[in-house]
Design a protein around this motif. Sequence first.
Motif, PDB file in Angstrom:
ATOM      1  N   THR A 429      51.126  -8.513 -11.555  1.00 34.10           N
ATOM      2  CA  THR A 429      50.033  -8.522 -10.580  1.00 34.10           C
ATOM      3  C   THR A 429      49.210  -9.790 -10.720  1.00 34.10           C
ATOM      4  N   ASP A 430      48.514 -10.161  -9.642  1.00 34.67           N
ATOM      5  CA  ASP A 430      47.630 -11.317  -9.734  1.00 34.67           C
ATOM      6  C   ASP A 430      46.422 -11.020 -10.625  1.00 34.67           C
ATOM      7  N   LYS A 431      46.197  -9.752 -10.942  1.00 38.57           N
ATOM      8  CA  LYS A 431      45.092  -9.399 -11.841  1.00 38.57           C
ATOM      9  C   LYS A 431      45.392  -9.795 -13.286  1.00 38.57           C
ATOM     10  N   ALA A 432      46.638 -10.205 -13.545  1.00 38.92           N
ATOM     11  CA  ALA A 432      46.992 -10.692 -14.880  1.00 38.92           C
ATOM     12  C   ALA A 432      46.525 -12.126 -15.092  1.00 38.92           C
ATOM     13  N   VAL A 433      46.108 -12.797 -14.038  1.00 32.92           N
ATOM     14  CA  VAL A 433      45.619 -14.172 -14.128  1.00 32.92           C
ATOM     15  C   VAL A 433      44.133 -14.144 -14.452  1.00 32.92           C
ATOM     16  N   ASN A 434      43.752 -14.804 -15.558  1.00 31.51           N
ATOM     17  CA  ASN A 434      42.356 -14.754 -15.998  1.00 31.51           C
ATOM     18  C   ASN A 434      41.821 -13.323 -15.898  1.00 31.51           C
ATOM     19  N   PRO A 435      42.437 -12.382 -16.589  1.00 31.08           N
ATOM     20  CA  PRO A 435      42.085 -10.968 -16.391  1.00 31.08           C
ATOM     21  C   PRO A 435      40.618 -10.680 -16.673  1.00 31.08           C
ATOM     22  N   THR A 436      40.050  -9.792 -15.885  1.00 35.35           N
ATOM     23  CA  THR A 436      38.662  -9.353 -16.067  1.00 35.35           C
ATOM     24  C   THR A 436      38.603  -7.848 -16.296  1.00 35.35           C
ATOM     25  N   ASN A 437      39.771  -7.222 -16.440  1.00 36.74           N
ATOM     26  CA  ASN A 437      39.800  -5.774 -16.645  1.00 36.74           C
ATOM     27  C   ASN A 437      40.979  -5.402 -17.531  1.00 36.74           C
ATOM     28  N   VAL A 438      40.948  -4.188 -18.028  1.00 32.42           N
ATOM     29  CA  VAL A 438      41.977  -3.703 -18.949  1.00 32.42           C
ATOM     30  C   VAL A 438      43.344  -3.703 -18.282  1.00 32.42           C
ATOM     31  N   MET A 439      43.406  -3.228 -17.040  1.00 27.73           N
ATOM     32  CA  MET A 439      44.698  -3.168 -16.354  1.00 27.73           C
ATOM     33  C   MET A 439      45.326  -4.551 -16.245  1.00 27.73           C
ATOM     34  N   GLY A 440      44.559  -5.535 -15.784  1.00 24.79           N
ATOM     35  CA  GLY A 440      45.096  -6.889 -15.638  1.00 24.79           C
ATOM     36  C   GLY A 440      45.539  -7.479 -16.958  1.00 24.79           C
ATOM     37  N   ARG A 472      54.706 -11.932  -9.686  1.00 24.10           N
ATOM     38  CA  ARG A 472      53.280 -11.653  -9.506  1.00 24.10           C
ATOM     39  C   ARG A 472      52.934 -11.662  -8.017  1.00 24.10           C
ATOM     40  N   PHE A 473      52.201 -10.677  -7.580  1.00 28.15           N
ATOM     41  CA  PHE A 473      51.639 -10.727  -6.231  1.00 28.15           C
ATOM     42  C   PHE A 473      50.392  -9.852  -6.178  1.00 28.15           C
ATOM     43  N   VAL A 532      55.493 -16.535  -8.611  1.00 29.41           N
ATOM     44  CA  VAL A 532      54.242 -16.253  -7.917  1.00 29.41           C
ATOM     45  C   VAL A 532      54.509 -16.288  -6.420  1.00 29.41           C
ATOM     46  N   PHE A 533      54.047 -15.284  -5.712  1.00 31.82           N
ATOM     47  CA  PHE A 533      54.274 -15.204  -4.272  1.00 31.82           C
ATOM     48  C   PHE A 533      53.110 -15.825  -3.509  1.00 31.82           C
ATOM     49  N   ASP A 534      53.439 -16.520  -2.450  1.00 33.31           N
ATOM     50  CA  ASP A 534      52.419 -17.027  -1.537  1.00 33.31           C
ATOM     51  C   ASP A 534      51.914 -15.843  -0.717  1.00 33.31           C
ATOM     52  N   MET A 535      50.694 -15.433  -0.981  1.00 35.98           N
ATOM     53  CA  MET A 535      50.136 -14.240  -0.340  1.00 35.98           C
ATOM     54  C   MET A 535      49.459 -14.542   0.987  1.00 35.98           C
ATOM     55  N   VAL A 591      57.035 -21.004  -9.078  1.00 34.64           N
ATOM     56  CA  VAL A 591      57.169 -20.652 -10.487  1.00 34.64           C
ATOM     57  C   VAL A 591      55.909 -21.115 -11.213  1.00 34.64           C
ATOM     58  N   ALA A 592      55.273 -20.184 -11.922  1.00 30.18           N
ATOM     59  CA  ALA A 592      54.068 -20.519 -12.675  1.00 30.18           C
ATOM     60  C   ALA A 592      54.445 -21.137 -14.017  1.00 30.18           C
TER      61      ALA A 592
END
Length: 644
Positions: A429-440, A472-473, A532-535, A591-592
Amino acid sequence: NQLYPFMNYLQKNSGWYFTKKALPYWCVLVLDCAIVALCGLLAFYLEYGGLFVVNHFLPISFGLVCCLPLFAISFHLFHTYQGIIRYSSYVDLFRIAKASIVGGVFSYLLGRLVGFLVDDAIILFPDVHSLLIMVGISTSGIWVVRMMVKASFEVYRTDNAIPVAIYGTKAGGISLANSIKSVKEKQFILRAFISDGREMAGSYLMGQRVYLNTSGLAQTLKENGVQGVLVSPLKTELLRKNQTMVDELIRADLKIFIMPAAEEWDGKSNLSFTQLHEIEIEDLLPRDKIEVDMEAIGTMLTGKCILITGAAGSIGSEISQQVAQFAPSELVLIDQAETPMHNVRLFMQKHHSQLKVWTVVGSITNEKLMEQIFAEHQPDYVFHAAAYKHVPMMEDNPAVAVQNNIYGTRVIADLAVKYHTKKFVMISTDKAVNPTNVMGCSKRICEIYCQSLNQAIVEGKVKGITQFVTTRFGNVLGSNGSVIPLFKKQIHEGGPVTVTHPDIIRYFMLIPEACKLVLEAGTMGKGGEIFVFDMGEPVRIVDLAQRMITLSHAQNVKIEFTGLREGEKLYEEVLNDKEDSIPTIHPKIMVAKVREYDYAVACANEERLLEASNTFDDMAIVQVMKEIVPEYKSMASKYNVLDK
């Protein structure tokens, strides 16, 4: 329009016909023959005058009576009376013309034959000129009767139909127009066309006026009785980009019908209005068409054993459906949600009964069960979609996030290596980038483990052949936890619609499109990549909510701002600040370039984190997560104190 009063009169005074399914065949045949006889008399009148017809009425009538069986035989040969009049088409009219000509030829030959045997004073057959007039007039007369019945019936059966304009004057628009005219039960009545080309403005197409797509169009359509707009698939992208037009149509209370965003039209096959649905918010979000290499995906998946975790979820179930189209040798579907898994099972039995599909109810953290599955099926490819994804839930339950998301991923990844799976595709998920929460953060740790394991295999530190690929998307429309189902429910209940912050934005993608890109990434991945997908363009959630309220035609539904939830970002990112991306052959996939971790370090971190999760001490668990992922900074959360 001048015909409507007459049609209404005909409707009111012909109820005896409309109460029947259709006239019997013999009634239609008698009616056609009567028209031929009357037109025969008219032909003699036009050819010889009224005095001649009066003086020779009996011989003329006798001759026409002799001709009628020949016309009846001709009508039978061409099946002109065996169709239902109200559904007459141009093909039926062409058959009538051919039958009349053949009947005229038969009558001419009979007249020549009788002329040698009987005095002309006894029987008068039409001569060549009279026959030509007779055939022409009778054909036209039969046509007129059929068209009058057809038109009258259409008026009678369209009381509940919606008067519509069609946006598009080329192949798509014409195909839609033919579709709504040809059905038995009328749902739409064509009243106008809409064109973007000035050369078409003011002209007429299929008997209806063409209006130019300009400001004030909606009001003009409204004044002309139009209640809805059918959008040609060839105009879908233009409509989506023309927000002004959409807003104008919605404000005028005009319904908009459009091809579902996940479907396509090839521009050649017949198009039916039944393929359209009333517009929804998903149809209006900015997006580009997704193209994938279906041949390459088919080559990878056909005849192979495919295992999918989280197969009952919104992403996993869509991947299952798409993979099933490529005829894998086996499809192993795993999820711990029993009822959704049962629904997946029923779907597969109905739509893919020829496939070997195994539906397993169980958790990916159950190592013994997972090993038994891998040992029995030896999957060639694994698509790992299982995860807990709700940010607030995982913020309150970090131990579960660690045990399910992180440990569960490790179980499946290690088994994939042990049982020689060719490729392992993880859904991140994009929430894995600079995560601000437990899930990410939990998903970022999953990425780290899979990438480090792949590198260990490449370097020979771990024996195996598995290639690990991560995708990731962002948010997918209609998925579990999406704001759109929540907003729909709130609007239905009369509001308020709750938005956390006026400036919050999100990226959105349709579930089928996201899953197609997952399969494409799995095809092109060689191992170790994070795709990484272009959203597309980000969407302000408050704008999304307002548009949904407008589309629903709801009155007095307010938007209420509730404040950011624990761990929620204002702006979601796709790449880390220290990361870069490189393009691939697919314009929507990159690709990241991410920081790499040593496999031994990744394993040690996971062991330490799993041990902490068994204490169910939220602060201790999150503290370890922050040590593993230093860029994890909590947002509006009780874990903020750990960042000081």
